[in-house]
Design an enzyme around this catalytic site. Structure first.
Site, PDB file in Angstrom:
ATOM      1  N   CYS A 345       2.817  -8.573   5.119  1.00  0.00           N
ATOM      2  CA  CYS A 345       3.449  -7.424   5.784  1.00  0.00           C
ATOM      3  C   CYS A 345       4.365  -7.868   6.907  1.00  0.00           C
ATOM      4  O   CYS A 345       4.027  -8.785   7.659  1.00  0.00           O
ATOM      5  CB  CYS A 345       2.403  -6.520   6.429  1.00  0.00           C
ATOM      6  SG  CYS A 345       1.227  -5.885   5.284  1.00  0.00           S
ATOM      7  N   ARG A 440       6.914   4.407  -1.420  1.00  0.00           N
ATOM      8  CA  ARG A 440       5.784   4.093  -0.554  1.00  0.00           C
ATOM      9  C   ARG A 440       6.241   3.881   0.886  1.00  0.00           C
ATOM     10  O   ARG A 440       5.524   4.128   1.835  1.00  0.00           O
ATOM     11  CB  ARG A 440       5.136   2.819  -1.109  1.00  0.00           C
ATOM     12  CG  ARG A 440       3.914   2.319  -0.409  1.00  0.00           C
ATOM     13  CD  ARG A 440       3.421   1.119  -1.207  1.00  0.00           C
ATOM     14  NE  ARG A 440       2.243   0.495  -0.666  1.00  0.00           N
ATOM     15  CZ  ARG A 440       1.219   0.111  -1.418  1.00  0.00           C
ATOM     16  NH1 ARG A 440       1.210   0.332  -2.698  1.00  0.00           N
ATOM     17  NH2 ARG A 440       0.192  -0.500  -0.870  1.00  0.00           N
TER      18      ARG A 440
HETATM   19  P1  XMP Z   1      -3.718  -8.715   2.495  1.00  0.00           P
HETATM   20  O1  XMP Z   1      -3.841  -9.187   3.911  1.00  0.00           O
HETATM   21  O2  XMP Z   1      -5.027  -8.559   1.823  1.00  0.00           O
HETATM   22  O3  XMP Z   1      -3.074  -7.249   2.620  1.00  0.00           O
HETATM   23  O4  XMP Z   1      -2.768  -9.573   1.722  1.00  0.00           O
HETATM   24  C1  XMP Z   1      -2.917  -6.397   1.529  1.00  0.00           C
HETATM   25  C2  XMP Z   1      -2.497  -5.036   2.022  1.00  0.00           C
HETATM   26  O5  XMP Z   1      -1.218  -5.082   2.672  1.00  0.00           O
HETATM   27  C3  XMP Z   1      -0.565  -3.817   2.527  1.00  0.00           C
HETATM   28  N1  XMP Z   1       0.786  -4.078   2.015  1.00  0.00           N
HETATM   29  C4  XMP Z   1       1.872  -4.119   2.787  1.00  0.00           C
HETATM   30  N2  XMP Z   1       2.063  -3.840   4.100  1.00  0.00           N
HETATM   31  N3  XMP Z   1       4.353  -4.352   3.883  1.00  0.00           N
HETATM   32  C5  XMP Z   1       3.313  -3.944   4.649  1.00  0.00           C
HETATM   33  O6  XMP Z   1       3.493  -3.683   5.842  1.00  0.00           O
HETATM   34  C6  XMP Z   1       4.236  -4.645   2.562  1.00  0.00           C
HETATM   35  O7  XMP Z   1       5.195  -5.029   1.907  1.00  0.00           O
HETATM   36  C7  XMP Z   1       2.949  -4.503   1.994  1.00  0.00           C
HETATM   37  N4  XMP Z   1       2.479  -4.667   0.718  1.00  0.00           N
HETATM   38  C8  XMP Z   1       1.152  -4.399   0.778  1.00  0.00           C
HETATM   39  C9  XMP Z   1      -1.391  -2.987   1.581  1.00  0.00           C
HETATM   40  O8  XMP Z   1      -2.104  -2.059   2.364  1.00  0.00           O
HETATM   41  C10 XMP Z   1      -2.294  -4.022   0.920  1.00  0.00           C
HETATM   42  O9  XMP Z   1      -3.498  -3.487   0.450  1.00  0.00           O
END
Ligand code: XMP
Length: 521
Positions: A345, A440
């Site tokens: 993120c 999203r």
């Molecule tokens: P981890 O830390 O497990 O996080 O890799 C997965 C979660 O991150 C969120 N997610 C995003 N958040 N930009 C964001 O700010 C993104 O591009 C993005 N893609 C996923 C999502 O909640 C996921 O479960």
């Protein structure tokens, strides 16, 4: 007097329960590494802890772990592996709606141990062709059902004839004929196909393969004795697969708050799609966006709640008490908490918003109990200790990065400099948004380069099977619960006590002053 005695107690002075600890640190956003949990007197052995968690009426997991609805994390294969281990997979929506439906069907129709689409050969092929196929695809087996052009069973090509010396012979000359092949009718498999197959293998000495056919003798699957033996052993495992009332694996699917060409919520399309998911047997639908405290998400949840009163609904993502209250009032059963903690993120950098995860979880948990809503800690988990900390304030965790390198995630393994990786990308990365997830993040379906991505495209080291990764995580959670003397997750939430960690304390927490020969995992 009692107060004086309490302040004399060093434990209560230093290690505080959530209601004291978080308000006392209310000027600072805290995340996993900022805190540590104090141990408590224990009569609980890690192996005796129970990890079951209820997220909504009719939605119970046997382990509190969910795989993210991301296009490099969860499709049917991951969702099957998660459910088999007692957890849940949320199928992402960066694919045509039709495809998402069939991914859900694959999970719901999965029969553990039944290879539903076995590799078949035809009677006209040469044994040499079959050997080449094995070599090319690196198959670890050499017995194949033989079917005609219409998919009807003709026989079985047994491994002991798939040899170079027979390379010039036709499969039809070498096969075991249909009359001698053991089969079972699909409809006779019953509720417990493994028990049925187990009985069959005991009764038929030396037979290791059972083929599944329909009334017209079309091939529908293959059950092998080695799979049945492995599964029978697994049945004694502590954490059972997560199944619905009809013994099917559970499966979730994500949807977005889709808008029509006029920018209004496309109620009809959302309802049709979720209706089709429900027909396929989906157990929970997640309205997944980056900003859950918004009209679009609220309206989507309301529309779905009205149309499907019993369907468990997850909504998110949020980080404030007001947002949890809002989504609860719209009809959500669980909220995803997490804005910007994810490993891919960049929301905090790009948009300057988001709250460190432990503080966000505490704030949201203040309302969730009152509103009878479950909290899902979404993002930022990099180790099992983070999960233990998250579960002191939530009912389950959602992980992306931890599973993205697994065999069961979508995508190919890539070799770079002798090391193996898989692609992992944020759903807010430019590439993922172009593939469909722009809504999203509140952008139009085909984002131009002017849109600021909120996620990166990355690689994760390939890490083997989900079973292996989950075994490590579960072991860690059970260890943590043993240290806190908590038998189940309710007790973990009640008994946890926290203290802040200094930067030096954080360094102390990881291996230090040694030359590491082997990492912990
Ligand atoms: P981890 O830390 O497990 O996080 O890799 C997965 C979660 O991150 C969120 N997610 C995003 N958040 N930009 C964001 O700010 C993104 O591009 C993005 N893609 C996923 C999502 O909640 C996921 O479960």
């Amino acid at each position: 007097m009692a107060a004086a005695r309490q302040s004399d107690n060093p434990d209560t002075q230093f290690y505080q329960p959530a209601e004291e600890f978080f308000p006392a640190n209310n000027k600072l956003g805290l995340t996993f590494d900022d805190i540590t949990l104090a141990t408590l007197y224990s009569e609980i052995l890690p192996r005796d802890t129970q990890l079951g968690t209820t997220l909504a009426d009719g939605l119970r997991l046997n382990i509190p772990v969910i795989s993210s609805d991301m296009d490099t994390v969860t499709e049917a294969r991951m969702a099957i592996a998660m459910a088999l281990n007692g957890g849940l997979g949320l199928i992402h929506y960066n694919m045509p709606e039709r495809q998402q439906l069939s991914e859900v069907s694959r999970v719901k129709n999965h029969v553990h141990g039944l290879i539903q689409e076995p590799i078949k050969v035809s009677p006209d092929q040469l044994i040499g062709d079959v050997l080449a196929l094995i070599e090319q695809k690196k198959f670890g087996f050499s017995t194949f059902p033989v079917v005609d052009k219409k998919g009807k069973l003709v026989g079985l090509l047994s491994g002991h004839v798939v040899k170079p010396r027979y390379a010039k012979k036709k499969v039809s000359e070498a096969l075991t004929p249909r009359t001698q092949v053991h089969t079972v009718k699909k409809k006779e498999l019953g509720k417990d196909p493994i028990a049925r197959a187990d009985k069959f293998f005991t009764e038929h000495i030396g037979i290791h393969k059972l083929l599944v056919v329909d009334d017209d003798d079309h091939l529908h699957g293959l059950i092998t004795m080695s799979d049945v033996e492995r599964i029978t052993q697994e049945r004694n495992a502590q954490f059972k697969p997560a199944r619905d009332a009809h013994f099917h694996l559970i499966c979730g699917a994500a949807v977005s708050a889709t808008r029509n060409a006029f920018g209004e919520l496309d109620r009809e399309r959302i309802l049709n799609h979720v209706g089709a998911l429900v027909e396929r047997g989906v157990d929970v639908v997640a309205v997944s966006t980056a900003h859950g405290h918004s009209k679009g998400v609220g309206d989507t949840v309301k529309v779905l709640r009205d149309a499907f009163p019993k369907l468990p609904l997850i909504a998110g993502n949020v980080t404030s008490a007001a947002a949890v209250e809002f989504l609860a009032d719209c009809g959500a059963n669980a909220v995803k908490v997490g804005q910007g903690p994810g490993s891919i993120c960049t929301t905090r950098i790009v948009a300057g918003v988001g709250i460190p995860q432990m503080t966000a979880l505490y704030v949201c948990s203040q309302v969730s109990a009152k509103k009878k809503l479950s909290i899902l800690a979404d993002g930022g988990v990099t180790k099992s200790g983070d999960i233990v900390k998250a579960l002191t304030l939530s009912h389950a965790v959602i992980c992306g990065g931890i599973f993205a390198g697994c065999n069961e995630s979508p995508g190919e393994i890539i070799e770079i400099g002798g090391k193996f990786y898989k692609q992992y990308r944020g759903m807010g990365s430019f590439a993922a948004m172009k593939a469909g997830s722009a809504a999203r993040y509140g952008h139009l379906p085909n984002p131009t380069q002017k849109v600021a991505p909120e996620g990166v495209e990355a690689l994760k080291e390939a890490c083997g099977s989900v079973d292996r990764v989950l075994a490590q995580l579960i072991g860690g959670i059970q260890s943590g619960m043993g240290y806190l003397g908590t038998k189940n997750l309710e007790q973990l939430r009640e008994k946890a006590r926290y203290i802040r960690v200094s930067p030096a304390g954080m360094r102390e927490a990881a291996p230090h002053d040694v030359v590491e020969l082997k990492t912990g995992n």
